[in-house]
Write a protein that holds these residues in place. Structure first.
Motif, mmCIF file in Angstrom:
data_model
loop_
_atom_site.group_PDB
_atom_site.id
_atom_site.type_symbol
_atom_site.label_atom_id
_atom_site.label_comp_id
_atom_site.label_asym_id
_atom_site.label_seq_id
_atom_site.Cartn_x
_atom_site.Cartn_y
_atom_site.Cartn_z
ATOM 1 N N SER A 41 14.794 3.822 -14.964
ATOM 2 C CA SER A 41 13.557 3.060 -15.051
ATOM 3 C C SER A 41 13.809 1.582 -14.751
ATOM 4 O O SER A 41 13.027 0.946 -14.033
ATOM 5 C CB SER A 41 12.938 3.217 -16.438
ATOM 6 N N ASP A 42 14.907 1.051 -15.285
ATOM 7 C CA ASP A 42 15.255 -0.343 -15.010
ATOM 8 C C ASP A 42 15.543 -0.552 -13.530
ATOM 9 O O ASP A 42 15.130 -1.549 -12.931
ATOM 10 C CB ASP A 42 16.473 -0.775 -15.841
ATOM 11 N N GLN A 43 16.238 0.400 -12.910
ATOM 12 C CA GLN A 43 16.510 0.295 -11.475
ATOM 13 C C GLN A 43 15.219 0.366 -10.669
ATOM 14 O O GLN A 43 15.037 -0.373 -9.701
ATOM 15 C CB GLN A 43 17.467 1.405 -11.034
ATOM 16 N N THR A 44 14.319 1.234 -11.088
ATOM 17 C CA THR A 44 13.036 1.365 -10.391
ATOM 18 C C THR A 44 12.223 0.082 -10.540
ATOM 19 O O THR A 44 11.599 -0.370 -9.578
ATOM 20 C CB THR A 44 12.249 2.565 -10.950
ATOM 21 N N ASP A 45 12.242 -0.508 -11.732
ATOM 22 C CA ASP A 45 11.541 -1.780 -11.932
ATOM 23 C C ASP A 45 12.111 -2.861 -11.031
ATOM 24 O O ASP A 45 11.364 -3.657 -10.459
ATOM 25 C CB ASP A 45 11.628 -2.221 -13.397
ATOM 26 N N GLY A 46 13.436 -2.884 -10.894
ATOM 27 C CA GLY A 46 14.070 -3.871 -10.014
ATOM 28 C C GLY A 46 13.676 -3.662 -8.558
ATOM 29 O O GLY A 46 13.379 -4.620 -7.835
ATOM 30 N N ARG A 47 13.672 -2.401 -8.126
ATOM 31 C CA ARG A 47 13.260 -2.111 -6.739
ATOM 32 C C ARG A 47 11.798 -2.490 -6.516
ATOM 33 O O ARG A 47 11.445 -3.022 -5.473
ATOM 34 C CB ARG A 47 13.448 -0.630 -6.439
ATOM 35 N N LEU A 48 10.964 -2.178 -7.491
ATOM 36 C CA LEU A 48 9.545 -2.497 -7.365
ATOM 37 C C LEU A 48 9.335 -4.003 -7.267
ATOM 38 O O LEU A 48 8.545 -4.477 -6.440
ATOM 39 C CB LEU A 48 8.766 -1.924 -8.552
ATOM 40 N N ALA A 49 10.042 -4.758 -8.075
ATOM 41 C CA ALA A 49 9.933 -6.221 -8.015
ATOM 42 C C ALA A 49 10.420 -6.735 -6.663
ATOM 43 O O ALA A 49 9.803 -7.636 -6.075
ATOM 44 C CB ALA A 49 10.741 -6.861 -9.144
ATOM 45 N N ASP A 50 11.496 -6.146 -6.139
ATOM 46 C CA ASP A 50 12.006 -6.543 -4.825
ATOM 47 C C ASP A 50 10.985 -6.234 -3.736
ATOM 48 O O ASP A 50 10.732 -7.057 -2.854
ATOM 49 C CB ASP A 50 13.325 -5.824 -4.540
ATOM 50 N N HIS A 51 10.378 -5.057 -3.806
ATOM 51 C CA HIS A 51 9.361 -4.690 -2.805
ATOM 52 C C HIS A 51 8.138 -5.602 -2.892
ATOM 53 O O HIS A 51 7.555 -5.963 -1.865
ATOM 54 C CB HIS A 51 8.955 -3.229 -2.968
ATOM 55 N N GLU A 52 7.740 -5.949 -4.109
ATOM 56 C CA GLU A 52 6.604 -6.861 -4.274
ATOM 57 C C GLU A 52 6.907 -8.216 -3.643
ATOM 58 O O GLU A 52 6.064 -8.805 -2.960
ATOM 59 C CB GLU A 52 6.271 -7.038 -5.758
ATOM 60 N N THR A 53 8.126 -8.714 -3.851
ATOM 61 C CA THR A 53 8.517 -10.001 -3.274
ATOM 62 C C THR A 53 8.516 -9.924 -1.754
ATOM 63 O O THR A 53 7.993 -10.825 -1.078
ATOM 64 C CB THR A 53 9.918 -10.398 -3.781
ATOM 65 N N ARG A 54 9.088 -8.854 -1.231
ATOM 66 C CA ARG A 54 9.129 -8.704 0.231
ATOM 67 C C ARG A 54 7.723 -8.569 0.820
ATOM 68 O O ARG A 54 7.423 -9.141 1.868
ATOM 69 C CB ARG A 54 9.983 -7.498 0.597
ATOM 70 N N LEU A 55 6.859 -7.834 0.137
ATOM 71 C CA LEU A 55 5.488 -7.669 0.607
ATOM 72 C C LEU A 55 4.730 -8.989 0.578
ATOM 73 O O LEU A 55 3.992 -9.320 1.512
ATOM 74 C CB LEU A 55 4.763 -6.624 -0.247
ATOM 75 N N ASP A 56 4.936 -9.768 -0.479
ATOM 76 C CA ASP A 56 4.301 -11.087 -0.552
ATOM 77 C C ASP A 56 4.768 -11.977 0.591
ATOM 78 O O ASP A 56 3.965 -12.700 1.195
ATOM 79 C CB ASP A 56 4.610 -11.758 -1.893
#
Length: 88
Positions: A41-56
């Motif tokens: 779950s922590d790894q998924t949260d990290g990936r999600l935050a990375d994807h959000e940053t890249r999308l922004d």
């Protein structure tokens, strides 16, 4: 009848000890599985935050494209009108 009572007591004690061991092993397995799920779950949260940053970043970099397309279209219209009026 009194002779069977100690035998039954020993059997019950042994079975309870086996049951306790099985429960401890089960809890250890569940605890390990939960720890693995928390880690994933922590790894998924990290990936999600990375994807959000890249999308922004992609969205911020995309905004001039429609404006640039409109300016190029306007320049093409102006050049076309200039060429049409210069030919006469």
């Amino acid at each position: 009848m009194t002779e069977q009572a100690p035998h039954n007591s020993a059997t019950v004690t042994l079975e309870l000890e086996k049951l306790r061991g099985a429960v401890e092993v089960g809890f250890a397995r569940v605890d390990g599985s939960l720890a693995l799920l928390v880690q994933r779950s922590d790894q998924t949260d990290g990936r999600l935050a990375d994807h959000e940053t890249r999308l922004d970043n992609l969205e911020r970099g995309r905004w001039p494209l429609p404006s640039l397309a409109a300016l190029i279209s306007l320049a093409a219209v102006i050049v076309s009108i200039w060429q049409a009026t210069a030919a006469h």
